[in-house]
Design a protein around this motif. Structure first.
Motif, mmCIF file in Angstrom:
data_model
loop_
_atom_site.group_PDB
_atom_site.id
_atom_site.type_symbol
_atom_site.label_atom_id
_atom_site.label_comp_id
_atom_site.label_asym_id
_atom_site.label_seq_id
_atom_site.Cartn_x
_atom_site.Cartn_y
_atom_site.Cartn_z
ATOM 1 N N ILE A 1 -6.851 3.626 -3.397
ATOM 2 C CA ILE A 1 -6.471 2.330 -3.960
ATOM 3 C C ILE A 1 -7.627 1.383 -3.700
ATOM 4 O O ILE A 1 -8.198 1.367 -2.609
ATOM 5 C CB ILE A 1 -5.179 1.792 -3.326
ATOM 6 N N ARG A 2 -7.985 0.619 -4.725
ATOM 7 C CA ARG A 2 -9.070 -0.357 -4.591
ATOM 8 C C ARG A 2 -8.790 -1.545 -5.508
ATOM 9 O O ARG A 2 -7.884 -1.496 -6.340
ATOM 10 C CB ARG A 2 -10.422 0.273 -4.938
ATOM 11 N N GLY A 3 -9.578 -2.589 -5.346
ATOM 12 C CA GLY A 3 -9.488 -3.748 -6.237
ATOM 13 C C GLY A 3 -8.162 -4.472 -6.183
ATOM 14 O O GLY A 3 -7.665 -4.935 -7.206
ATOM 15 N N ILE A 4 -7.582 -4.596 -5.008
ATOM 16 C CA ILE A 4 -6.302 -5.293 -4.873
ATOM 17 C C ILE A 4 -6.502 -6.775 -5.153
ATOM 18 O O ILE A 4 -7.385 -7.409 -4.594
ATOM 19 C CB ILE A 4 -5.721 -5.090 -3.461
ATOM 20 N N ASP A 5 -5.665 -7.319 -6.046
ATOM 21 C CA ASP A 5 -5.759 -8.729 -6.410
ATOM 22 C C ASP A 5 -4.345 -9.276 -6.544
ATOM 23 O O ASP A 5 -3.562 -8.782 -7.356
ATOM 24 C CB ASP A 5 -6.521 -8.887 -7.725
ATOM 25 N N CYS A 6 -4.015 -10.252 -5.717
ATOM 26 C CA CYS A 6 -2.679 -10.839 -5.754
ATOM 27 C C CYS A 6 -2.751 -12.275 -6.245
ATOM 28 O O CYS A 6 -3.537 -13.067 -5.729
ATOM 29 C CB CYS A 6 -2.053 -10.812 -4.366
ATOM 30 N N ASP A 7 -1.948 -12.610 -7.247
ATOM 31 C CA ASP A 7 -1.913 -13.987 -7.723
ATOM 32 C C ASP A 7 -0.801 -14.770 -7.031
ATOM 33 O O ASP A 7 -0.685 -15.969 -7.197
ATOM 34 C CB ASP A 7 -1.802 -14.070 -9.240
ATOM 35 N N SER A 8 0.013 -14.063 -6.258
ATOM 36 C CA SER A 8 1.044 -14.700 -5.444
ATOM 37 C C SER A 8 1.432 -13.688 -4.370
ATOM 38 O O SER A 8 0.925 -12.572 -4.343
ATOM 39 C CB SER A 8 2.270 -15.064 -6.294
ATOM 40 N N GLY A 9 2.342 -14.070 -3.503
ATOM 41 C CA GLY A 9 2.820 -13.145 -2.487
ATOM 42 C C GLY A 9 3.718 -12.063 -3.050
ATOM 43 O O GLY A 9 4.058 -11.112 -2.357
ATOM 44 N N VAL B 1 -2.626 19.254 0.488
ATOM 45 C CA VAL B 1 -2.738 18.097 1.368
ATOM 46 C C VAL B 1 -3.219 16.895 0.561
ATOM 47 O O VAL B 1 -4.009 17.039 -0.362
ATOM 48 C CB VAL B 1 -3.683 18.405 2.561
ATOM 49 N N PHE B 2 -2.678 15.715 0.889
ATOM 50 C CA PHE B 2 -3.116 14.467 0.281
ATOM 51 C C PHE B 2 -3.938 13.702 1.316
ATOM 52 O O PHE B 2 -3.477 13.480 2.430
ATOM 53 C CB PHE B 2 -1.927 13.596 -0.137
ATOM 54 N N CYS B 3 -5.139 13.301 0.936
ATOM 55 C CA CYS B 3 -5.996 12.486 1.790
ATOM 56 C C CYS B 3 -6.031 11.097 1.173
ATOM 57 O O CYS B 3 -6.355 10.963 -0.005
ATOM 58 C CB CYS B 3 -7.400 13.075 1.848
ATOM 59 N N ILE B 4 -5.675 10.074 1.949
ATOM 60 C CA ILE B 4 -5.559 8.748 1.361
ATOM 61 C C ILE B 4 -6.510 7.751 2.009
ATOM 62 O O ILE B 4 -6.805 7.823 3.198
ATOM 63 C CB ILE B 4 -4.116 8.223 1.391
ATOM 64 N N GLY B 5 -7.006 6.847 1.168
ATOM 65 C CA GLY B 5 -7.917 5.836 1.664
ATOM 66 C C GLY B 5 -8.021 4.651 0.729
ATOM 67 O O GLY B 5 -7.471 4.654 -0.373
ATOM 68 N N LEU B 6 -8.758 3.656 1.188
ATOM 69 C CA LEU B 6 -8.976 2.425 0.438
ATOM 70 C C LEU B 6 -10.427 2.347 0.010
ATOM 71 O O LEU B 6 -11.328 2.652 0.799
ATOM 72 C CB LEU B 6 -8.633 1.212 1.305
ATOM 73 N N LEU C 1 0.830 -1.213 0.000
ATOM 74 C CA LEU C 1 0.000 0.000 0.000
ATOM 75 C C LEU C 1 0.862 1.260 0.000
ATOM 76 O O LEU C 1 0.586 2.210 -0.728
ATOM 77 C CB LEU C 1 -0.948 0.006 1.198
ATOM 78 N N GLU C 2 1.910 1.271 0.803
ATOM 79 C CA GLU C 2 2.807 2.425 0.827
ATOM 80 C C GLU C 2 3.404 2.675 -0.556
ATOM 81 O O GLU C 2 3.408 3.807 -1.052
ATOM 82 C CB GLU C 2 3.920 2.215 1.847
ATOM 83 N N THR C 3 3.880 1.618 -1.195
ATOM 84 C CA THR C 3 4.449 1.747 -2.540
ATOM 85 C C THR C 3 3.402 2.244 -3.526
ATOM 86 O O THR C 3 3.678 3.120 -4.348
ATOM 87 C CB THR C 3 5.023 0.392 -3.003
ATOM 88 N N GLY C 4 2.182 1.692 -3.437
ATOM 89 C CA GLY C 4 1.111 2.128 -4.327
ATOM 90 C C GLY C 4 0.775 3.603 -4.153
ATOM 91 O O GLY C 4 0.636 4.339 -5.139
ATOM 92 N N PHE C 5 0.666 4.065 -2.906
ATOM 93 C CA PHE C 5 0.353 5.481 -2.675
ATOM 94 C C PHE C 5 1.506 6.387 -3.103
ATOM 95 O O PHE C 5 1.283 7.472 -3.647
ATOM 96 C CB PHE C 5 -0.027 5.728 -1.217
ATOM 97 N N ARG C 6 2.736 5.957 -2.879
ATOM 98 C CA ARG C 6 3.877 6.767 -3.351
ATOM 99 C C ARG C 6 3.842 6.917 -4.877
ATOM 100 O O ARG C 6 4.113 7.994 -5.404
ATOM 101 C CB ARG C 6 5.199 6.148 -2.911
ATOM 102 N N GLN C 7 3.498 5.839 -5.569
ATOM 103 C CA GLN C 7 3.417 5.909 -7.026
ATOM 104 C C GLN C 7 2.275 6.822 -7.453
ATOM 105 O O GLN C 7 2.401 7.591 -8.416
ATOM 106 C CB GLN C 7 3.255 4.513 -7.624
ATOM 107 N N LEU C 8 1.146 6.764 -6.748
ATOM 108 C CA LEU C 8 0.024 7.667 -7.061
ATOM 109 C C LEU C 8 0.416 9.124 -6.873
ATOM 110 O O LEU C 8 0.052 9.983 -7.684
ATOM 111 C CB LEU C 8 -1.183 7.346 -6.177
ATOM 112 N N ILE C 9 1.135 9.427 -5.800
ATOM 113 C CA ILE C 9 1.589 10.806 -5.569
ATOM 114 C C ILE C 9 2.482 11.254 -6.716
ATOM 115 O O ILE C 9 2.318 12.350 -7.262
ATOM 116 C CB ILE C 9 2.297 10.930 -4.205
#
Length: 179
Positions: free
Chosen positions: A128-136, A73-78, A52-60
């Motif tokens: 960030i939404r719709g998280i889908d992992c096919d592996s770890g 200001v950045f407001c973050i959520g799922l 999640l941290e990596t995803g939000f950093r990329q979004l920023i």
């Protein structure tokens, strides 16, 4: 820096609007739960928070050139932007810094324009939404930003863990939704 007036506090624009969407909390909690289940190893929570941290950093980084300079200001959520739940506290803490003012989604209102409810400062809402992992070590998710009507974007991201670190980037094959 352009100052935006604080919008009237009508029922549609009341403080806390983002945290009052009942179904979104369940969706975001299920998404985070699925992410934690998909991650294998000793500390699933730490891995999911790192993703999640990596995803939000990329979004920023991805939103930097498109958002108004007045948004301070950045407001973050799922979840979906109109029904966000706050990101985990450790993710919030990892994202904050001297040049990045991070707030939980529940501290902001959609407006338009989006703003921090306590101060009225213009905000960028990241989600960030719709998280889908096919592996770890390999996941996909939807990520986007919102500043107001005709000021939003969402795209599909790919994330992979290499040597213990997550790397996320836009999926070049997926379309980006922009308004």
């Amino acid at each position: 820096m352009r100052a935006y007036p604080v919008p009237a506090r009508s029922p549609a624009h009341r403080p806390g609007l983002l945290r009052q969407k009942k179904g979104a909390g369940v969706v975001a909690a299920v998404g985070l739960s699925l992410l934690m289940t998909a991650c294998s190893g000793a500390d699933r929570s730490e891995r999911s928070e790192a993703l999640l941290e990596t995803g939000f950093r990329q979004l920023i980084a991805d939103s930097a050139s498109a958002i108004p300079s007045s948004a301070t200001v950045f407001c973050i959520g799922l979840g979906a932007v109109d029904g966000l739940v706050n990101a985990p506290p450790r993710v919030m803490g990892a994202l904050g810094g001297p040049e990045t003012d991070i707030r939980p989604a529940s501290d902001c209102s959609l407006g338009p324009p989006a703003y921090e409810t306590l101060t009225g400062r213009p905000a960028v809402i990241l989600h960030i939404r719709g998280i889908d992992c096919d592996s770890g070590d390999r996941c996909t998710f939807q990520g986007g930003w919102y500043v107001g009507n005709l000021g939003a974007s969402e795209t599909h991201y790919l994330a992979e863990r290499h040597r213990g670190r997550w790397v996320a980037d836009r999926d070049p094959a997926a379309p980006e939704t922009i308004s």
